[in-house]
Every structure is written in structure tokens, then in C-alpha cells.
Write an enzyme that holds these catalytic residues in place. Sequence first.
Site, short mmCIF file in Angstrom:
data_model
loop_
_atom_site.label_atom_id
_atom_site.label_comp_id
_atom_site.label_asym_id
_atom_site.label_seq_id
_atom_site.Cartn_x
_atom_site.Cartn_y
_atom_site.Cartn_z
N GLU A 1 45.81 48.09 38.74
CA GLU A 1 44.76 49.09 38.83
C GLU A 1 44.62 49.43 40.32
O GLU A 1 44.44 48.52 41.13
CB GLU A 1 43.45 48.52 38.28
CG GLU A 1 42.38 49.56 38.20
CD GLU A 1 41.03 49.03 37.71
OE1 GLU A 1 40.97 47.90 37.19
OE2 GLU A 1 40.04 49.77 37.86
N ARG B 1 47.11 32.75 35.67
CA ARG B 1 47.12 33.44 36.95
C ARG B 1 47.27 32.43 38.09
O ARG B 1 46.98 31.25 37.94
CB ARG B 1 45.90 34.32 37.12
CG ARG B 1 44.58 33.60 37.21
CD ARG B 1 43.41 34.56 36.98
NE ARG B 1 43.31 35.58 38.00
CZ ARG B 1 43.27 36.89 37.75
NH1 ARG B 1 43.32 37.34 36.52
NH2 ARG B 1 43.15 37.75 38.71
N LYS C 1 39.70 40.79 43.69
CA LYS C 1 39.70 42.04 44.46
C LYS C 1 38.30 42.37 44.97
O LYS C 1 38.15 42.92 46.04
CB LYS C 1 40.22 43.19 43.59
CG LYS C 1 41.73 43.22 43.48
CD LYS C 1 42.14 44.57 42.91
CE LYS C 1 43.21 44.38 41.87
NZ LYS C 1 43.48 45.60 41.11
#
Length: 562
Positions: free
Chosen positions: A36, A261, A271
Site C-alpha cells: 500500500e 511477518r 508504518k
Amino acid sequence: MQSSNNASKDFIREIIDEDLKTNKYNGRVHTRFPPEPNGYLHIGHAKSICLNFGIAEDYGGLCNLRFDDTNPTKEEEEYVKSIIEDVRWLGFDWDDRLLFGSDYFDQMYEYAVQLIKAGKAYVDDLSADEISWFRGTTTTPGENSPNRDRSIEENLNLFEQMKTGEFGDGEKVLRAKIDMSHPNLNMRDPIMYRILHASHHRTKDKWCIYPMYDWAHGLEDSIEGITHSICTLEFENHRPLYDWFLDALDVYHPQQIEFARLNLTFTVMSKRMLLELVEGKYVNGWDDPRLPTISGMRRRGYSPSSIRNFCKRIGVAKVNSMVDFDFLEYCVREDLNKTSLRFMGVLRPLKVVIENYPDNKIEEIEAINNPEDPEAGTRKIPFSKVLYIEQDDFMEDPPKKFYRLAPGREVRFRYAYFITCKEVIKKDDKIIELRCTYDPETKGGYAPDGRKVKSTIHWVSAENAIDAEVRLYERLFTVKDPAGQKGTDFKEFLNSDSLEILNSCKIEPELKKMKPLDRFQFERLGYFCIDPDSNSEKLIINRTATLRDIWAKIQKKQENKN
Ligand code: ATP
Ligand code: MG
């Protein structure tokens, strides 16, 4: 087309092998990396990039670079550019498959209409709070919205009006009609579209309804003919929804596979937190060398191959875990040790005058460029009467185990001569100069009479040295898991000593040839690289890593225990 490396096969490659055996996708392997564009990529993304592009490479398949740009408010062109640059820098290529989820908005809209016509989606007027209240909890079932049984006709009309901008933000949503008492909360009539009068970086003002992630992502995968849609574990309980949408539409259906992850010690990887550090100026931009961003690591001097190697070695698992930052540095050092040219540079200079050396003489001393690589050859370094050494390499009153320069003591100046300290010159109690002598018989750093010295130190010729600013980096945080400390703000754990700027460094003239981002080693000091902000007035050098290998030490300790 089997993956070549059987020894280290992960569970995802095992699934792919099986699918190839059963010819599930007609022998195709097609993955995607779907960022994204709402921030810069970090080392966690690198893991996903290496996995997706790596699988495509291993199986002779394809991997798309696809921007998942369905949320107009947080996305920016700057991020798109940086992501493209970072993936390319890591060494991967998507040919002509640079794709944008927003390119499918028309198609997604058509699919939504199709679901409404099938009685599987409806327009709801409830507010966000009401929707959340009606949803129930993990222990209590939800309740149907009063709008759930609208006619197909009415739903089609309302959805059309949502699209043409008849309603304000949040006034209506389109929801899938699944099951309000489903044990998985994601299946309780999830929202597919929301109204947002916002301009999109690509579609501009064409749309005022935007698809939600769960609705959009599977469609993007399906439209692109992805075979294996690899994502992180937190999407595991979204998989039933991913499957439900594609089944309800009866379209091509890729397979979602989840993996753990990457988390790294002493840093943050969210982020949102990275953005907070950048916007709050706790660091100097997204490419600050202290950040775990790919652009930060590039600027710090990490090589793409060391990052790829790191990602390969940490492997792919189904359980979340934390990887030691030291291990990343170990991979970086291992690569740089093989490839870096060696130079001499003095970070905190102390002047040395060789009293018995001729005044205007400059001698060329031969030095080895890289002991790990015979092909790298040798170079000449100027030696002269006035030199600089590291302040740390001299002690006036040395303790027992200090073998470097001290009054009356002889040491080797790397590649040059044996030097003896004769006198210490001070100003206001501060040592400002050493008076020394050299033994002309020891040229090259060895004495013909066989006498030995206990230490070799680095130096540069004062007359020939170039000035540089050197930036030293330490960990950005003082604790292993700054984001995981209950009841605290992660910024409380910022390391106030994470950046040290030394601005009177003296380095050997050969480094003039270096270009921005070139990597090298300063002997005894670590790996460094030229900062891109350098210009003809000012040379700025970043320290990539010290030579201290903490990881190797940890491994040794482990081995000794076993
Ligand atoms: P957000 O914080 O906004 O949810 P994200 O970190 O999930 O963002 P995306 O841009 O959605 O970022 O990520 C792109 C891809 O990278 C996704 O497939 C995601 O699963 C993967 N990814 C993100 N963070 C990690 C990580 N720490 N380790 C491995 N893969 C990751
Ligand atoms: Mg995400």
C-alpha cells in the site's frame, strides 16, 4: 519446473510443489508483491519481496509489483516512487507488470453490482458505531441490520446513488450479506464499499466510493491471475472472506497463504510508527540510516545482496518471532568483508610529527586493497613528516593491556614503518601533538633484525589527507521491543545517542575517487559508505557497521555451551 534448492525448502514452496504435481494452475506460478503506497518500504517488506519474487524466479514464474492503492487519503505519489526504486534496488524486476489496484475500480464496481443482483450484498444506512454495535463480539453473535432485507432493486438504486455522489461521507455503505452470527467476526456482513469524497492519486475525483481491503484484494489477485497470494499471518482469519467473495462471484480463485511477518529487535516496523518518527523529526527523513527502511539501509551502506541473504537465512515460518538485529548486521558484514576495498581514515585525529623524517619528503607506501580478494590489487598511500593517528591509539599512562602507542614505546604504522613516541606536547592539559621518530630500516612495517612490536595502528599523511564528516550510528532504541512495552509510548525508548557526528576526520586521498553510496572499509574502524548529501565542499561518510561481530560471539558462546 521444481524449485532447485531442496535442502532449504519452506512450507510455501512445498505447497507450490504439490500444486504443480496436481496441475492445479496448469503449471503456472504467479505471485505478487502488493504494497500500500502509504509509507516507505522496510526490511519486513524486503522479506515479502524476496519471498514473492524469489518464488517466481525459482519456478520460472512471474511476480507482479502491484500497488494496493484503494485508500485515497493516506497514499501519495512520493511513496509510489520510493517503493519502485527500493524493489528495483533489491534486485528484482517485474517487466511490464507494474500494476495498480485502482486500475480495477470499474471492474470491482461491476462485480459489486453482480453480488447485489445475486442477493449477496446490500446497502446499509447504519453509522460506523451502529454497525460495530450490531456486529456483536467474539462471545456474542451479531444482529441483522434493519436494512438487511432491502430489495435487490432498491439496493441497486442506492448503490448507484452512492457512486454518483448523492450521499455524504459515511452516510451509507455496501455490505456483503453473509452471516451475522458467524463465529469469525470478519464474516459478519463485512463492508465492501464506503463513501469518501476524496481525491485519489491516480483516479483523481472520478470516485467517491472506495473498496475495502478484503473486498479489493482478492479481486486484484483474481483479475491478475495470481496463483499463490502470499500475505502475513494477521490475514489468516480473513481467508474465509477472501474465499467467500471469489466463490460468490464464481471467478478465477487464487490461493491465499499466510506466513509470519519479520520483527527485528531494537527497532519498530509499523508504518504508522515510522511515519511518526519521520514527521516528528526524531530522525532525518525516511532514509535516515538509523531506520529499518530499505532506503535508510541503502544510505547506511547495506548492500542489496546482504539484505537478500538475510531474508533467505531467516526463512519462512508460520509462527511470529523476533529476529536479532545483530544477525542482520552479521549478514551485512559478511558481504562487505568480501567486497569492500580497505582504506585508512582517522576519525578523531591526533597530530604526529616524525622528527627524523626529511621535511618535504613524500613517500609512496604500498597498501593492499582487500586481503579477501587478491584481484583487488594494491594502491599507493603518501607518507610524510606530519601524520594523524587516532586519539584512542595513544595513552600517556597506559594500563597493562594497552599495547598501542605510549611514551617511549614502538609500534607499527600500518604498511609504513616502526615509529617510537619520544615526547608528548600538551596545551591546557590536552594532548595536542606527539613527537616521534621512525626507523628507516623498517620500511613496509617489518624490522630486518627481527624485532617485534605489539601493535599496528592506522594513520594518514596530514599534507595529503582530505577532510570529511563521519556519522556514526547506534541503535535507534534502547530496548529490544520498543513497540511492545505495555502502557508506554515507543518514543520513550529512543536512544538519545543514536547519532554521533564527527566533523574533523582525516582520510586518505584515494577516497576522492568514491561516488555517493560507494562502500568501503576503514581499517580497524568498520564499514562505511559515502553519503549522497556529499558535495565538492563537504564529504560526508556514514558508518555502516563496526567490525565487532557480536553475532559470531553469540554463536561461539552457544557452541561452547553445547
Ligand atoms: P500497514 O502497516 O499499513 O498494514 P503493511 O506493513 O502491511 O502496512 P503493506 O504495504 O500492506 O504494509 O505490505 C505489503 C506487503 O508486505 C504485504 O503483503 C505484507 O504482508 C508484507 N509485509 C509487511 N510487513 C511485513 C513484515 N514485517 N514481514 C513480512 N512481510 C511484511
Ligand atoms: Mg497492509
